[in-house]
Design a protein around this motif. Structure first.
Motif, mmCIF file in Angstrom:
data_model
loop_
_atom_site.group_PDB
_atom_site.id
_atom_site.type_symbol
_atom_site.label_atom_id
_atom_site.label_comp_id
_atom_site.label_asym_id
_atom_site.label_seq_id
_atom_site.Cartn_x
_atom_site.Cartn_y
_atom_site.Cartn_z
ATOM 1 N N LEU A 14 0.829 -1.209 0.000
ATOM 2 C CA LEU A 14 0.000 0.000 0.000
ATOM 3 C C LEU A 14 0.865 1.260 0.000
ATOM 4 O O LEU A 14 0.542 2.246 -0.676
ATOM 5 C CB LEU A 14 -0.933 -0.021 1.212
ATOM 6 N N LEU A 15 1.957 1.235 0.747
ATOM 7 C CA LEU A 15 2.864 2.398 0.768
ATOM 8 C C LEU A 15 3.511 2.600 -0.597
ATOM 9 O O LEU A 15 3.659 3.737 -1.065
ATOM 10 C CB LEU A 15 3.929 2.196 1.844
ATOM 11 N N LEU A 16 3.899 1.496 -1.254
ATOM 12 C CA LEU A 16 4.508 1.598 -2.577
ATOM 13 C C LEU A 16 3.514 2.143 -3.599
ATOM 14 O O LEU A 16 3.868 2.987 -4.438
ATOM 15 C CB LEU A 16 5.017 0.225 -3.016
ATOM 16 N N ALA A 17 2.240 1.688 -3.529
ATOM 17 C CA ALA A 17 1.226 2.202 -4.443
ATOM 18 C C ALA A 17 0.995 3.687 -4.222
ATOM 19 O O ALA A 17 0.820 4.457 -5.187
ATOM 20 C CB ALA A 17 -0.075 1.420 -4.265
ATOM 21 N N ALA A 18 1.031 4.114 -2.953
ATOM 22 C CA ALA A 18 0.871 5.535 -2.659
ATOM 23 C C ALA A 18 2.051 6.340 -3.192
ATOM 24 O O ALA A 18 1.868 7.431 -3.775
ATOM 25 C CB ALA A 18 0.720 5.737 -1.157
ATOM 26 N N ALA A 19 3.279 5.816 -3.021
ATOM 27 C CA ALA A 19 4.463 6.518 -3.531
ATOM 28 C C ALA A 19 4.418 6.619 -5.055
ATOM 29 O O ALA A 19 4.757 7.663 -5.638
ATOM 30 C CB ALA A 19 5.730 5.791 -3.078
ATOM 31 N N SER A 21 1.743 6.720 -6.853
ATOM 32 C CA SER A 21 0.717 7.704 -7.187
ATOM 33 C C SER A 21 1.274 9.118 -7.098
ATOM 34 O O SER A 21 0.973 9.971 -7.946
ATOM 35 C CB SER A 21 -0.484 7.550 -6.256
ATOM 36 N N VAL A 22 2.103 9.372 -6.077
ATOM 37 C CA VAL A 22 2.714 10.702 -5.939
ATOM 38 C C VAL A 22 3.628 10.984 -7.120
ATOM 39 O O VAL A 22 3.641 12.094 -7.687
ATOM 40 C CB VAL A 22 3.491 10.791 -4.612
ATOM 41 N N SER A 23 4.413 9.976 -7.538
ATOM 42 C CA SER A 23 5.313 10.181 -8.685
ATOM 43 C C SER A 23 4.524 10.459 -9.964
ATOM 44 O O SER A 23 4.976 11.219 -10.825
ATOM 45 C CB SER A 23 6.209 8.954 -8.871
ATOM 46 N N LEU A 24 3.337 9.845 -10.075
ATOM 47 C CA LEU A 24 2.525 10.086 -11.266
ATOM 48 C C LEU A 24 1.972 11.504 -11.287
ATOM 49 O O LEU A 24 1.745 12.074 -12.363
ATOM 50 C CB LEU A 24 1.379 9.071 -11.329
ATOM 51 N N ILE A 25 1.759 12.079 -10.110
ATOM 52 C CA ILE A 25 1.316 13.481 -10.057
ATOM 53 C C ILE A 25 2.402 14.387 -10.637
ATOM 54 O O ILE A 25 2.128 15.297 -11.442
ATOM 55 C CB ILE A 25 0.972 13.877 -8.612
ATOM 56 N N THR A 35 10.973 8.508 -15.386
ATOM 57 C CA THR A 35 11.595 7.182 -15.254
ATOM 58 C C THR A 35 11.362 6.603 -13.873
ATOM 59 O O THR A 35 11.157 5.385 -13.723
ATOM 60 C CB THR A 35 13.109 7.297 -15.521
ATOM 61 N N VAL A 36 11.361 7.452 -12.855
ATOM 62 C CA VAL A 36 11.159 6.951 -11.502
ATOM 63 C C VAL A 36 9.775 6.317 -11.359
ATOM 64 O O VAL A 36 9.597 5.354 -10.593
ATOM 65 C CB VAL A 36 11.345 8.089 -10.479
ATOM 66 N N SER A 37 8.791 6.827 -12.097
ATOM 67 C CA SER A 37 7.448 6.231 -12.045
ATOM 68 C C SER A 37 7.466 4.823 -12.624
ATOM 69 O O SER A 37 6.852 3.897 -12.067
ATOM 70 C CB SER A 37 6.456 7.105 -12.822
ATOM 71 N N ASP A 38 8.171 4.635 -13.745
ATOM 72 C CA ASP A 38 8.280 3.294 -14.325
ATOM 73 C C ASP A 38 8.992 2.343 -13.364
ATOM 74 O O ASP A 38 8.606 1.175 -13.230
ATOM 75 C CB ASP A 38 9.036 3.345 -15.656
ATOM 76 N N ARG A 39 10.060 2.839 -12.710
ATOM 77 C CA ARG A 39 10.809 1.967 -11.789
ATOM 78 C C ARG A 39 9.957 1.583 -10.567
ATOM 79 O O ARG A 39 9.987 0.433 -10.115
ATOM 80 C CB ARG A 39 12.098 2.666 -11.354
ATOM 81 N N LEU A 40 9.216 2.548 -10.047
ATOM 82 C CA LEU A 40 8.342 2.225 -8.909
ATOM 83 C C LEU A 40 7.241 1.244 -9.323
ATOM 84 O O LEU A 40 6.924 0.305 -8.579
ATOM 85 C CB LEU A 40 7.714 3.510 -8.352
ATOM 86 N N TYR A 41 6.672 1.476 -10.511
ATOM 87 C CA TYR A 41 5.595 0.584 -10.953
ATOM 88 C C TYR A 41 6.089 -0.842 -11.130
ATOM 89 O O TYR A 41 5.332 -1.805 -10.941
ATOM 90 C CB TYR A 41 4.997 1.092 -12.265
ATOM 91 N N LEU A 42 7.373 -1.006 -11.458
ATOM 92 C CA LEU A 42 7.930 -2.340 -11.662
ATOM 93 C C LEU A 42 7.775 -3.207 -10.416
ATOM 94 O O LEU A 42 7.604 -4.425 -10.506
ATOM 95 C CB LEU A 42 9.410 -2.207 -12.040
ATOM 96 N N PHE A 43 7.818 -2.559 -9.225
ATOM 97 C CA PHE A 43 7.763 -3.322 -7.975
ATOM 98 C C PHE A 43 6.325 -3.570 -7.489
ATOM 99 O O PHE A 43 6.111 -4.413 -6.627
ATOM 100 C CB PHE A 43 8.556 -2.581 -6.885
ATOM 101 N N LEU A 227 -2.564 8.677 -16.061
ATOM 102 C CA LEU A 227 -3.861 8.166 -15.591
ATOM 103 C C LEU A 227 -3.932 6.649 -15.722
ATOM 104 O O LEU A 227 -4.370 5.960 -14.794
ATOM 105 C CB LEU A 227 -4.997 8.823 -16.386
ATOM 106 N N THR A 228 -3.504 6.121 -16.876
ATOM 107 C CA THR A 228 -3.568 4.660 -17.041
ATOM 108 C C THR A 228 -2.660 3.957 -16.044
ATOM 109 O O THR A 228 -3.036 2.920 -15.475
ATOM 110 C CB THR A 228 -3.176 4.279 -18.474
ATOM 111 N N ASP A 229 -1.452 4.496 -15.802
ATOM 112 C CA ASP A 229 -0.544 3.875 -14.826
ATOM 113 C C ASP A 229 -1.126 3.917 -13.417
ATOM 114 O O ASP A 229 -0.962 2.969 -12.633
ATOM 115 C CB ASP A 229 0.821 4.576 -14.846
ATOM 116 N N LEU A 230 -1.811 5.035 -13.100
ATOM 117 C CA LEU A 230 -2.452 5.145 -11.783
ATOM 118 C C LEU A 230 -3.523 4.063 -11.627
ATOM 119 O O LEU A 230 -3.612 3.407 -10.571
ATOM 120 C CB LEU A 230 -3.064 6.535 -11.630
ATOM 121 N N LEU A 231 -4.337 3.877 -12.667
ATOM 122 C CA LEU A 231 -5.382 2.851 -12.606
ATOM 123 C C LEU A 231 -4.777 1.453 -12.541
ATOM 124 O O LEU A 231 -5.282 0.580 -11.832
ATOM 125 C CB LEU A 231 -6.307 2.984 -13.814
ATOM 126 N N TRP A 232 -3.707 1.202 -13.287
ATOM 127 C CA TRP A 232 -3.049 -0.103 -13.229
ATOM 128 C C TRP A 232 -2.495 -0.386 -11.835
ATOM 129 O O TRP A 232 -2.619 -1.484 -11.317
ATOM 130 C CB TRP A 232 -1.925 -0.173 -14.261
#
Length: 507
Positions: A14-19, A21-25, A35-43, A227-232
């Motif tokens: 949950l903390l990773l999903a929140a982080a 989301s902040v990067s997507l903002i 790039t940091v958003s892609d790296r966070l989403y990887l985990f 938006l799509t990454d946030l929903l994913w």
């Protein structure tokens, strides 16, 4: 304080999903995906899969937990391959590779899981059910077909018309849309039938399907960055949390929230309206998009017609059941009223029924009171069963003699009463009374032979304004005189004094 209901790995998830989301903002503000958003989403999918496997250990339904964890593992593998091997390196993925195969395994596993849950899930209590399962399925199909139509118009037609893409690439993307629509249909069906705490699961599945469809139409329609990454992200997280809760907790008896029920019931109507608007704005073009719109619209209206036909048949069936129940209720009510106003042994009116009859008749009338002579020895010598048979025979004879002119009642024991249905002359009254005395003096069959009884009759005339109690009192007094005179005779009461009338006498 209540403990956290999930295994420990769900906290960092949950903390990773929140982080993320902040990067997507920040990506949205920058106008491009960082790039940091892609790296966070990887985990995110990797941690979701690990948390799901940890949840298997404390699950009540281990089969569901293992299946869900396997599906999320397929998803994590596909995301890691595509993001790490291609997205982060700015490389073009093959038209169909290992990642796509894992995506298909994930989708097919979810479809199989939801099909099993929809088939075996709990049903609402009868008093809470508003729609029957065929209607649930048809409503969900209508919404799914319209979503497929939107995907066709906004995403699939441009994709199929693009000469730069291969047939394999087009087929893979069409399969993703089909699986998303099937998944959406099953999620909507689960919203109707499920009563377990799976709102995170339903929200996660809806978010993931919405992200896939937005990704498909990105280009013809401008989609906000991130938006799509946030929903994913939250779709994957919601699935992991929802499946863990579903596998760990028994289904509660709480009803579905009214707002959710209203939304789900409104969706088919909005879907039909959307199909009509698409048809109107598309016109009658015969290109690929136009032909598809026509076929989708025909499919939607065919489902609506099937839905209406089924609803009509169900309404007809329910109306028939209601009519049958109303008939049964009226029959039960009539039977209860009959039993309340009639003597169970003889079928004649009882005392209450006879009193209602007297109160209803306010005009001139004649009352005859009858009391059997010599009935007590019947019970003493032959028993109460024989006495009951004699009383039934007495009632039958009284009815046969008096039927054209009188209504008969059994007031209790061996006492009977007759009330005329209109005014009768004195000679006619004496004729009926004489006939009754003669008929009831005939032998009665009892066990082992015959027995002769007699009857005493007291008569009273009821002028307008005479109360029922006063008339009963006069007839009873006349009956007493008949009994005292030796029985087997008629005595008539004298005229009622004016002091005993309920209404003032006429001039």
């Amino acid at each position: 304080m209540r403990p956290f209901p999930l295994p420990t790995l769900f906290v960092p998830l949950l903390l990773l999903a929140a982080a993320h989301s902040v990067s997507l903002i920040y990506s949205h503000r920058a106008g491009e995906l960082l790039t940091v958003s892609d790296r966070l989403y990887l985990f995110v999918p990797a941690l979701a899969a690990l948390a799901s496997w940890q949840a298997v250990r404390g699950a009540r339904d281990r089969r569901l937990a293992v299946w869900a964890a396997a599906c999320l593992t397929f998803l994590a593998g596909a995301e890691i391959i595509l993001v790490a091997a291609y997205d982060l390196r700015d490389l073009r993925a093959p038209d169909y590779g290992v990642g796509d195969a894992l995506y298909h395994a994930y989708y097919l596993g979810l479809v199989a899981l939801l099909l099993g849950a929809a088939r075996t899930g709990p049903r609402p209590a009868p008093r809470e059910r508003r729609l029957t399962p065929p209607e649930w399925v048809l409503d969900s199909l209508i919404t799914g077909v319209v979503v497929a139509e939107l995907s066709w118009v906004l995403g699939l037609v441009p994709l199929l018309a693009d000469p730069r893409t291969t047939l394999l690439f087009k087929s893979v993307n069409v399969s993703y849309v089909m699986l998303d629509v099937i998944l959406l249909t099953l999620v909507l069906l689960r919203l109707r039938v499920d009563r377990a705490p799976t709102w995170p699961l339903v929200a996660g599945l809806l978010a993931y399907v919405a992200a896939d469809l937005l990704y498909l139409i990105d280009g013809p329609v401008r989609i906000p960055v991130g938006l799509t990454d946030l929903l994913w992200t939250w779709g994957t997280t919601g699935q992991a949390v929802g499946f863990a809760l579903l596998a760990r907790r028994p289904a509660p008896a709480a009803p579905t929230p009214a707002a959710v029920t209203l939304i789900v019931r409104t969706l088919p109507y909005l879907a039909v309206l959307t199909a009509c608007l698409i048809l109107i704005f598309n016109g009658l073009s015969l290109d690929l998009r136009g032909r598809g719109v026509v076929w989708f619209t025909v499919t939607v209206f065919a489902l609506v017609m099937i839905r209406q036909a089924y609803t009509l048949s169900e309404t007809t069936r329910l109306n028939r059941l209601l009519a049958e129940q109303a008939t049964q209720l009226r029959g039960s009510r009539d039977e209860m009223e009959y039993r309340a106003l009639h003597d169970s042994l003889t079928g004649l009116l009882n005392r209450d029924g006879f009193r209602q009859l007297m109160q209803a008749q306010t005009g001139p009338r004649t009352l005859l009171m009858l009391d059997l002579d010599g009935f007590k020895p019947v019970n003493d010598t032959h028993g109460h069963a024989a006495g009951d048979r004699v009383l039934r025979d007495v009632a039958r004879r009284i009815h046969e003699v008096s039927e054209p002119w009188f209504d008969a009642a059994r007031l209790g024991g061996d006492e009977f009463a007759l009330l005329s249905r209109g005014p009768l002359a004195a000679p006619q009254i004496r004729q009926v009374a004489t006939h009754l005395i003669g008929r009831l003096s005939e032998p009665f069959e009892v066990r082992g032979g015959h027995m002769t009884l007699g009857v005493s009759v007291g008569a009273a005339q009821g002028e307008p304004g005479v109360s029922p109690d006063a008339l009963l009192g006069r007839a009873d007094a006349a009956l007493y005189l008949a009994k005292r005179g030796g029985g087997g005779q008629l005595r008539e009461a004298a005229a009622l004094p004016d002091a005993l009338r309920t209404d003032p006498p006429g001039p």
